[in-house]
Design a protein around this motif. Structure first.
Motif, PDB file in Angstrom:
ATOM      1  N   SER A 127     -10.149   4.119   3.952  1.00  0.00           N
ATOM      2  CA  SER A 127      -9.646   3.921   2.693  1.00  0.00           C
ATOM      3  C   SER A 127      -8.013   4.160   2.598  1.00  0.00           C
ATOM      4  O   SER A 127      -7.628   5.082   3.584  1.00  0.00           O
ATOM      5  CB  SER A 127     -10.232   4.256   1.554  1.00  0.00           C
ATOM      6  N   THR A 128      -7.302   3.446   1.828  1.00  0.00           N
ATOM      7  CA  THR A 128      -5.977   3.944   1.667  1.00  0.00           C
ATOM      8  C   THR A 128      -5.808   4.003   0.233  1.00  0.00           C
ATOM      9  O   THR A 128      -5.952   3.193  -0.640  1.00  0.00           O
ATOM     10  CB  THR A 128      -5.108   2.733   2.184  1.00  0.00           C
ATOM     11  N   LEU A 129      -5.075   5.150  -0.146  1.00  0.00           N
ATOM     12  CA  LEU A 129      -4.843   5.315  -1.584  1.00  0.00           C
ATOM     13  C   LEU A 129      -3.243   4.856  -1.728  1.00  0.00           C
ATOM     14  O   LEU A 129      -2.416   5.251  -0.719  1.00  0.00           O
ATOM     15  CB  LEU A 129      -4.837   6.936  -2.072  1.00  0.00           C
ATOM     16  N   ILE A 130      -2.869   4.007  -2.606  1.00  0.00           N
ATOM     17  CA  ILE A 130      -1.497   3.478  -2.669  1.00  0.00           C
ATOM     18  C   ILE A 130      -0.749   4.000  -4.131  1.00  0.00           C
ATOM     19  O   ILE A 130      -1.434   3.788  -5.175  1.00  0.00           O
ATOM     20  CB  ILE A 130      -1.553   1.895  -2.660  1.00  0.00           C
ATOM     21  N   LEU A 131       0.141   4.956  -4.020  1.00  0.00           N
ATOM     22  CA  LEU A 131       1.058   5.094  -5.155  1.00  0.00           C
ATOM     23  C   LEU A 131       2.066   4.007  -5.282  1.00  0.00           C
ATOM     24  O   LEU A 131       2.881   3.948  -4.316  1.00  0.00           O
ATOM     25  CB  LEU A 131       1.492   6.383  -5.221  1.00  0.00           C
ATOM     26  N   PRO A 132       2.169   3.112  -6.155  1.00  0.00           N
ATOM     27  CA  PRO A 132       3.167   2.002  -6.073  1.00  0.00           C
ATOM     28  C   PRO A 132       4.591   2.127  -6.065  1.00  0.00           C
ATOM     29  O   PRO A 132       5.238   1.842  -5.267  1.00  0.00           O
ATOM     30  CB  PRO A 132       2.713   1.042  -7.039  1.00  0.00           C
ATOM     31  N   HIS A 133       4.925   3.268  -7.025  1.00  0.00           N
ATOM     32  CA  HIS A 133       6.232   3.586  -7.110  1.00  0.00           C
ATOM     33  C   HIS A 133       6.218   5.169  -6.945  1.00  0.00           C
ATOM     34  O   HIS A 133       6.363   5.773  -8.198  1.00  0.00           O
ATOM     35  CB  HIS A 133       6.967   3.050  -8.154  1.00  0.00           C
ATOM     36  N   ALA A 134       6.554   5.918  -5.906  1.00  0.00           N
ATOM     37  CA  ALA A 134       6.511   7.190  -5.985  1.00  0.00           C
ATOM     38  C   ALA A 134       7.588   7.873  -6.720  1.00  0.00           C
ATOM     39  O   ALA A 134       8.765   7.480  -6.503  1.00  0.00           O
ATOM     40  CB  ALA A 134       6.280   7.897  -4.274  1.00  0.00           C
ATOM     41  N   THR A 135       7.175   9.117  -7.399  1.00  0.00           N
ATOM     42  CA  THR A 135       8.360   9.869  -8.023  1.00  0.00           C
ATOM     43  C   THR A 135       8.152  11.210  -7.489  1.00  0.00           C
ATOM     44  O   THR A 135       7.208  11.395  -6.864  1.00  0.00           O
ATOM     45  CB  THR A 135       8.137   9.681  -9.461  1.00  0.00           C
TER      46      THR A 135
END
Lengths: 114, 112
Positions: free
Chosen positions: B71-79
């Protein structure tokens, strides 16, 4: 604020002392957990309580004694600890809802044994 | 032992998507994949979970392969505040007796 409160946040104790860690959850959950996190190591599950009954003891030494008087409170009584017991102790609570079981963690108690 | 393997560390530029991979090749048919993160010296925080379908919430997206072995976790706009250790966990067991077995996780460093 996760709804799980741990006290104290920091504790220093000698090897001959007796102390207790407290955890309280305000989420109405019926399961509570103790974890240990030593430096540079993954979280280790210690104990699980389900409806106040202990359902898991992950080979924890007897110098750690848990107590769950009701579904909202969990204690970890400590006595004659060793320096290697110094760690972050984390409490969590959860409730199974339609196959979903999210554990909510407290901020932890940082324990130092001298 | 944890049933997952993750890279030890990753970097991501601020504002870009962070894609965190996880392998769980021995996952059983009824075991869920959970993602948590732990910001330094705090308790782990739940992010998202899934069984076989892709999932999205206000924090992240979870993409699970059709064979469920990764699986892959995606943080769309990392801060910068997303800098943390990210744990991919296969939850073992059912109900309140189910267990989260934490591994070492991936340390994500978000850079300006």
């Amino acid at each position: 604020e996760t709804g799980v409160t741990q006290t104290p946040r920091h504790l220093v104790m000698g090897m001959t002392n007796k102390k207790s860690l407290k955890c309280e959850q305000h989420l109405g959950h019926n399961a509570m957990y103790w974890y240990k996190q030593s430096a540079k190591k993954p979280l280790e599950l210690m104990f699980v309580y389900n409806f106040k009954e202990q359902t898991e003891n992950n080979s924890v030494p007897s110098r750690f004694s848990p107590e769950c008087p009701n579904s909202s409170h969990l204690f970890l009584h400590l006595h004659t600890l060793q320096p290697e017991d110094s760690a972050l102790y984390l409490c969590a609570s959860s409730q199974e809802v339609q196959g979903k079981n999210i554990q909510y963690f407290g901020a932890g108690t940082r324990l130092s044994v001298l | 032992d944890a049933k997952t393997t993750q890279p030890t560390s990753m970097d991501c530029a601020e504002g870009r998507a962070a894609n965190l991979p996880c392998n769980h090749s021995t996952i059983s048919g009824n075991e869920y994949v959970y993602w948590y993160r732990q910001i330094h010296s705090q308790g782990p925080q739940y992010i998202i979970h899934g069984l076989k379908n892709n999932e999205t919430n206000e924090m992240a997206s979870l993409i699970i392969t059709e064979d469920r072995k990764s699986s892959t976790l995606i943080l769309p706009h990392a801060t910068l505040r997303d800098t943390a250790v990210y744990y991919c966990i296969v939850r073992v067991g059912l109900g309140n007796t189910g267990k989260l077995i934490f591994g070492q996780g991936t340390t994500l460093q978000v850079k300006p």
